[in-house]
Design a protein around this motif. Structure first.
Motif, PDB file in Angstrom:
ATOM      1  N   GLU A 207       0.856  -1.189   0.000  1.00  0.00           N
ATOM      2  CA  GLU A 207       0.000   0.000   0.000  1.00  0.00           C
ATOM      3  C   GLU A 207       0.891   1.238   0.000  1.00  0.00           C
ATOM      4  OE1 GLU A 207      -2.976   2.399   3.081  1.00  0.00           O
ATOM      5  OE2 GLU A 207      -2.228   0.391   3.587  1.00  0.00           O
ATOM      6  N   TYR A 209       1.254   5.348   0.476  1.00  0.00           N
ATOM      7  CA  TYR A 209       0.548   6.447   1.135  1.00  0.00           C
ATOM      8  C   TYR A 209       1.471   7.652   1.267  1.00  0.00           C
ATOM      9  CZ  TYR A 209       2.853   4.696   5.418  1.00  0.00           C
ATOM     10  OH  TYR A 209       3.764   4.269   6.354  1.00  0.00           O
ATOM     11  N   LYS A 222       7.917   8.199  -1.378  1.00  0.00           N
ATOM     12  CA  LYS A 222       6.594   7.598  -1.215  1.00  0.00           C
ATOM     13  C   LYS A 222       6.736   6.529  -0.126  1.00  0.00           C
ATOM     14  CE  LYS A 222       3.471   7.966  -3.817  1.00  0.00           C
ATOM     15  NZ  LYS A 222       2.296   8.840  -3.898  1.00  0.00           N
ATOM     16  N   TRP A 224       5.431   3.278   2.050  1.00  0.00           N
ATOM     17  CA  TRP A 224       4.639   2.098   1.726  1.00  0.00           C
ATOM     18  C   TRP A 224       4.554   1.174   2.935  1.00  0.00           C
ATOM     19  CZ3 TRP A 224       7.315  -2.399   2.347  1.00  0.00           C
ATOM     20  CH2 TRP A 224       8.706  -2.380   2.184  1.00  0.00           C
TER      21      TRP A 224
END
Length: 279
Positions: A207, A209, A222, A224
């Motif tokens: 995922e 975020y 990023k 994750w």
């Protein structure tokens, strides 16, 4: 047992990266105010010279292309604030360069001078350091003039939790949590991070975020996270991550094909070996 070929450099681990909010003057605006335009002839490079110097009196220096300096999308900044406060001394007070998406060696601290030139910076750190070479090149055969200076960086990812050698205990559902960051140079967005909990035999999609960044302006990492069950009953496992950016650049599986004598640009899959405790 894997053999590791040594390099001349520092082992940063997963820690040589961070995020901050920077404020200052766009370099483009400063150059325009000084009379330069995007069509300025012979202006091929912009040099940055720091106020810091080594024991010989040589000041730190680096350069980027004039095109990057003048490009609105590149957002090159002469920064005097960090996270809403005056720039700290350790980060280059009173002024430093921020070149988003580019290797830190060009982000000169304690900035003393900006120079527009037809030539690249002649500093040691631009000409004889921070360059990548063929894996077979060694210190006896290296020709630093044969390779360009590193600017934008390749796609990269790292596991920050769990730590290497840590004992991992699955939760009541049999799942473990893995976290990390991913990043790519020149503003390319991270579109996927794949994580393996069994040494690369099977893969899960993590995922992603964090703040949404504009296209071509993905300057920040990023973050994750993955919560998944271990696909093996082994007491020791190797966790791996690999990232994919918006240009579908992917990380190589091993370091051998990209090894170089300075150890730079190593973006092979990140591996963390852990022990597993089961109740």
């Amino acid at each position: 047992m894997n053999a590791v070929k040594p390099v001349k450099g520092l082992d940063w681990g997963t820690a040589a990266i961070s995020n901050a909010q920077w404020a200052g003057a766009l370099l483009r605006d400063v150059l325009l105010d000084a009379g330069y335009t995007e069509d300025t002839s012979r202006a091929l490079h912009v040099h940055f010279e720091g106020l810091d110097q080594d024991l010989t009196g040589t000041k730190y220096g680096a350069s980027i292309s004039f095109q990057r300096a003048m490009n609105k999308q590149s957002e090159v900044l002469l920064a005097y604030e960090m996270n809403g406060e005056p720039l700290p001394k350790d980060h280059g007070f009173p002024l430093r360069v921020i070149v988003p998406g580019v290797v830190g060696a060009r982000n000169v601290k304690w900035l003393g001078r900006v120079l527009v030139s037809a030539e690249e910076s002649r500093s040691h750190w631009q000409q004889n350091d921070y360059k990548g070479f063929n894996p077979c090149v060694d210190w006896d055969t290296v020709d630093f003039k044969s390779a360009p200076a590193i600017q934008e960086l390749p796609v990269q990812s790292a596991i920050t939790e769990p730590k290497p050698g840590q004992m991992v205990t699955p939760d009541s559902d049999g799942k473990v949590t893995v976290k990390g960051y991913a990043w790519s140079g020149d503003g390319r967005e991270i579109v996927r991070v794949d994580v393996s909990l069994d040494g690369g035999k099977t893969w899960n999609v993590a995922e992603l975020y964090g703040e949404k960044q504009g296209e071509g302006h993905s300057w920040a990492w990023k973050l994750w996270k993955l919560e998944a069950s271990l696909p093996t009953e082994d007491k020791e496992v190797t966790i791996i991550c690999k990232a994919v950016d918006s240009s579908y650049n992917v990380q190589p599986d091993t370091v051998a094909p990209i090894w170089n004598l300075r150890g730079v640009l190593n973006n092979a899959w990140h591996r963390v070996h852990v022990s597993v405790h089961r109740d």
